[in-house]
Enzyme design. Structure first.
Site, mmCIF file in Angstrom:
data_model
loop_
_atom_site.group_PDB
_atom_site.id
_atom_site.type_symbol
_atom_site.label_atom_id
_atom_site.label_comp_id
_atom_site.label_asym_id
_atom_site.label_seq_id
_atom_site.Cartn_x
_atom_site.Cartn_y
_atom_site.Cartn_z
ATOM 1 N N THR A 40 -43.240 66.574 -3.015
ATOM 2 C CA THR A 40 -43.381 66.013 -4.365
ATOM 3 C C THR A 40 -44.803 65.521 -4.598
ATOM 4 O O THR A 40 -45.377 65.712 -5.684
ATOM 5 C CB THR A 40 -42.381 64.842 -4.548
ATOM 6 N N HIS A 43 -46.980 68.410 -5.410
ATOM 7 C CA HIS A 43 -46.852 68.800 -6.830
ATOM 8 C C HIS A 43 -47.717 67.889 -7.698
ATOM 9 O O HIS A 43 -48.387 68.347 -8.626
ATOM 10 C CB HIS A 43 -45.393 68.702 -7.293
ATOM 11 N N VAL A 287 -27.157 69.820 -4.027
ATOM 12 C CA VAL A 287 -27.339 68.531 -3.348
ATOM 13 C C VAL A 287 -28.578 67.854 -3.911
ATOM 14 O O VAL A 287 -29.607 68.499 -4.115
ATOM 15 C CB VAL A 287 -27.524 68.739 -1.827
ATOM 16 N N TYR A 288 -28.472 66.556 -4.160
ATOM 17 C CA TYR A 288 -29.616 65.806 -4.676
ATOM 18 C C TYR A 288 -29.762 64.492 -3.897
ATOM 19 O O TYR A 288 -28.781 63.774 -3.718
ATOM 20 C CB TYR A 288 -29.424 65.522 -6.176
#
Ligand code: ZN
Length: 344
Positions: A40, A43, A287-288
């Site tokens: 992340t 990104h 899935v999170y």
């Protein structure tokens, strides 16, 4: 205090100074000792479409951390103390949604992420709701505390189906894919096959025991199945790459009634042969995050049971050399990268 931030809406990450955050009555203040760089954060560093849409600049980034409690808000009733070593859940929830009200905190749609939507952990101090704090047992070093967030993704994904005696296919050998493959094996899978096209990452996976790595550019999964005695297909596939081709490959090699669990995030639409899903009666599950706080308890238990999580760490850098860590990550030449905030 020192911090790493997205200061301008363009590619890059900058070291800056910011005021020490003030804590609210339900918060604790954590002096950060170790952080890890997440996909992340890459990104956000690259300032891709998702980051430009999601992250307001300036923003102190980072959500994978460990540190020590240095202040506790006046309303906090949890048994926490000054000097305690902690990590914590970076998803901050409220308690109004149906999911949260039914105890499924990780499915709260109003989640706010530290280092994405509010001040993150790449800083000397972090304020966090006491609810989110996870104390670290003596046997769990702080650098491992800093990678519990992604380890949680791996454990939560693995936990979706029974691994005991199963033939497991993991597509995508990023750090989370490798950790998932290693956990599946550690908790009793019969065989674990891990695929990717990045030789560095496949090689890194060999640090863990009992994973059959496959470069799908040079090796045919059918041959690997023959070698491992998997005639009917895999019982479970964990998709950790987000690549459409990997999803198709997983569907192709699952057995009748197999399970496909998806964590890797595709960037757009992908071409799925739905007939495979239907005719093989495949169960697909998205899935999170990780469960608050059941996954955290299980992760700490796995480490205390001897799971060698430290093998996923490839880089340990003093925080002032953060650029080297980001560069190596962007080149796909790392496992987890730890930034040490106790060394400048
Ligand atoms: Zn992360």
């Amino acid at each position: 205090m020192k911090a790493l931030a997205k200061l301008k809406p363009e590619p890059g990450m900058w070291q800056t100074t910011a005021p020490v955050p003030e804590i609210g009555p339900d918060d604790v203040l954590i002096k950060i000792t170790h952080t890890a760089i997440c996909g992340t954060d890459i990104h956000i560093y690259n300032w891709d479409d998702w980051a430009a849409r999601t992250v307001p600049a300036p923003m102190i980034t980072g959500h994978e951390f460990a540190g020590e409690i240095v202040a506790i808000g006046e309303r906090v009733t949890r048994d926490l103390h000054i000097g305690q070593r902690v990590s914590g859940e970076g998803h901050i929830i409220d308690l109004n949604s149906a999911a949260a009200r039914s105890g499924k905190f990780h499915l709260d749609p109003n989640t706010v992420g530290i280092g994405v939507n509010r001040q993150g952990a790449f800083a000397e101090f972090l304020t966090l709701p006491a609810f989110n704090v996870v104390p670290l047992p003596d046997r769990v070093p702080s650098e491992l505390g800093a990678i519990l967030d992604p380890f949680g993704n791996a454990v939560h994904t693995v936990q979706q189906t029974d691994m005991v005696g199963a033939n497991v296919l993991v597509t995508g050998a990023g750090p989370i894919g490798i950790m998932a493959a290693a956990v599946a094996r550690f908790i009793g899978a019969r065989s674990v096959t891990l695929t990717d096209i990045n030789p560095y990452r496949l090689n890194l996976a060999r640090a863990f025991d009992g994973i059959r790595t496959v470069n799908v550019r040079t090796e045919d999964l059918m041959d690997v199945r023959q070698e491992l005695g998997i005639a009917e297909g895999y019982d479970v596939a964990l998709e950790m790459s987000g690549a459409g081709a990997a999803i198709s490959q997983a569907l192709e090699h699952l057995r009748m009634g197999g399970n496909l669990t998806l964590l890797g995030l595709p960037s757009g639409r992908s071409d799925i042969l739905w007939a495979d899903v239907i005719l093989k009666a495949i169960t697909i599950r998205g899935v999170y995050g990780r469960e608050m706080f059941d996954t955290w308890r299980k992760m700490l238990g796995l480490i205390e049971a001897g799971f060698p999580l430290e093998r996923i760490i490839t880089h340990r850098l003093p925080v002032d050399r953060f650029d080297e860590g980001f560069e190596a990550m962007r080149a796909g030449q790392t496992g987890k990268v730890i930034l040490d905030w106790t060394r400048g």
